[in-house]
Design a protein around this motif. Structure first.
Motif, PDB file in Angstrom:
ATOM      1  N   ARG A  95       0.820  -1.205   0.000  1.00 22.40           N
ATOM      2  CA  ARG A  95       0.000   0.000   0.000  1.00 22.40           C
ATOM      3  C   ARG A  95       0.858   1.262   0.000  1.00 22.40           C
ATOM      4  O   ARG A  95       1.952   1.284   0.562  1.00 22.40           O
ATOM      5  CB  ARG A  95      -0.914   0.024   1.222  1.00 22.40           C
ATOM      6  CG  ARG A  95      -1.867  -1.134   1.276  1.00 22.40           C
ATOM      7  CD  ARG A  95      -2.860  -1.028   0.138  1.00 22.40           C
ATOM      8  NE  ARG A  95      -3.817  -2.117   0.214  1.00 22.40           N
ATOM      9  CZ  ARG A  95      -4.246  -2.796  -0.826  1.00 22.40           C
ATOM     10  NH1 ARG A  95      -3.807  -2.520  -2.025  1.00 22.40           N
ATOM     11  NH2 ARG A  95      -5.118  -3.764  -0.690  1.00 22.40           N
ATOM     12  N   PRO A  96       0.346   2.342  -0.600  1.00 24.35           N
ATOM     13  CA  PRO A  96       1.096   3.605  -0.613  1.00 24.35           C
ATOM     14  C   PRO A  96       1.118   4.269   0.762  1.00 24.35           C
ATOM     15  O   PRO A  96       0.314   3.958   1.640  1.00 24.35           O
ATOM     16  CB  PRO A  96       0.345   4.462  -1.632  1.00 24.35           C
ATOM     17  CG  PRO A  96      -1.019   3.871  -1.692  1.00 24.35           C
ATOM     18  CD  PRO A  96      -0.881   2.420  -1.375  1.00 24.35           C
ATOM     19  N   TYR A  97       2.031   5.197   0.897  1.00 19.73           N
ATOM     20  CA  TYR A  97       2.229   5.911   2.157  1.00 19.73           C
ATOM     21  C   TYR A  97       0.940   6.570   2.642  1.00 19.73           C
ATOM     22  O   TYR A  97       0.604   6.492   3.832  1.00 19.73           O
ATOM     23  CB  TYR A  97       3.328   6.968   1.963  1.00 19.73           C
ATOM     24  CG  TYR A  97       3.624   7.791   3.182  1.00 19.73           C
ATOM     25  CD1 TYR A  97       4.566   7.375   4.110  1.00 19.73           C
ATOM     26  CD2 TYR A  97       2.964   8.998   3.407  1.00 19.73           C
ATOM     27  CE1 TYR A  97       4.846   8.139   5.227  1.00 19.73           C
ATOM     28  CE2 TYR A  97       3.232   9.761   4.520  1.00 19.73           C
ATOM     29  CZ  TYR A  97       4.174   9.330   5.424  1.00 19.73           C
ATOM     30  OH  TYR A  97       4.442  10.074   6.533  1.00 19.73           O
TER      31      TYR A  97
END
Length: 122
Positions: free
Chosen positions: A91-93
Motif C-alpha cells: 500500500r502507498p504511504y
C-alpha cells in the motif's frame, strides 16, 4: 521523534499485547497502554512474512515517519506498538497514514481540540 522513546524489551511488548487495547486496520494493528510517564514509547514490529529485510525496513521507516508526523497530536504517557500486516508492503504511504489515524481515533489517543464557544441565540 521528539517526545518518544523506542520500545526494545520483549517483556514490554508481551505485556502490551496481553493487557493493552488494540485497533485493527487492513495494514496494521495498533496496541496502546498507559505507561505512567510523561512521554510516549513506540515499538514497531514487522514479521518475516512481509518480505525480505529491505521490504521490512521500508515499512518500518514509513510507519516511524507517519508516527513522527502525528506525534504532537497524540496524548502523552502511552506505550504504542504498531504491528505491520501483510498489506502494508503493497500500500502507498497515504493509505498507511490514513489507517494509522483511523486506529488512533478508535483508541481515543488524539488530544482534544478546544472547541469554539457557542454563541447564545437571543
Amino acid at each position: 521523534m521528539k517526545f518518544t522513546v523506542s520500545l526494545k524489551e520483549n517483556r514490554l511488548f508481551r505485556r502490551l499485547y496481553a493487557k493493552g487495547r488494540s485497533a485493527v486496520t487492513p495494514t496494521m494493528v495498533l496496541y496502546c497502554r498507559k505507561n505512567g510517564s510523561r512521554g510516549n514509547r513506540l515499538g514497531l514490529t514487522t514479521g518475516t512474512k512481509l518480505g525480505k529485510a529491505v521490504v521490512r525496513n521500508k515499512i518500518r521507516r514509513r510507519l516511524r515517519a507517519i508516527y513522527r508526523c502525528h506525534e504532537q497530536e497524540l496524548l502523552p504517557g502511552y506505550d504504542v506498538v504498531i504491528v505491520a500486516r501483510h498489506l502494508a508492503a503493497q500500500r502507498p504511504y497515504a493509505e498507511l497514514e490514513r489507517h494509522f489515524m483511523r486506529a488512533v481515533k478508535k483508541l481515543h489517543l488524539l488530544r482534544q481540540e478546544p472547541q469554539a464557544p457557542k454563541e447564545d441565540k437571543v
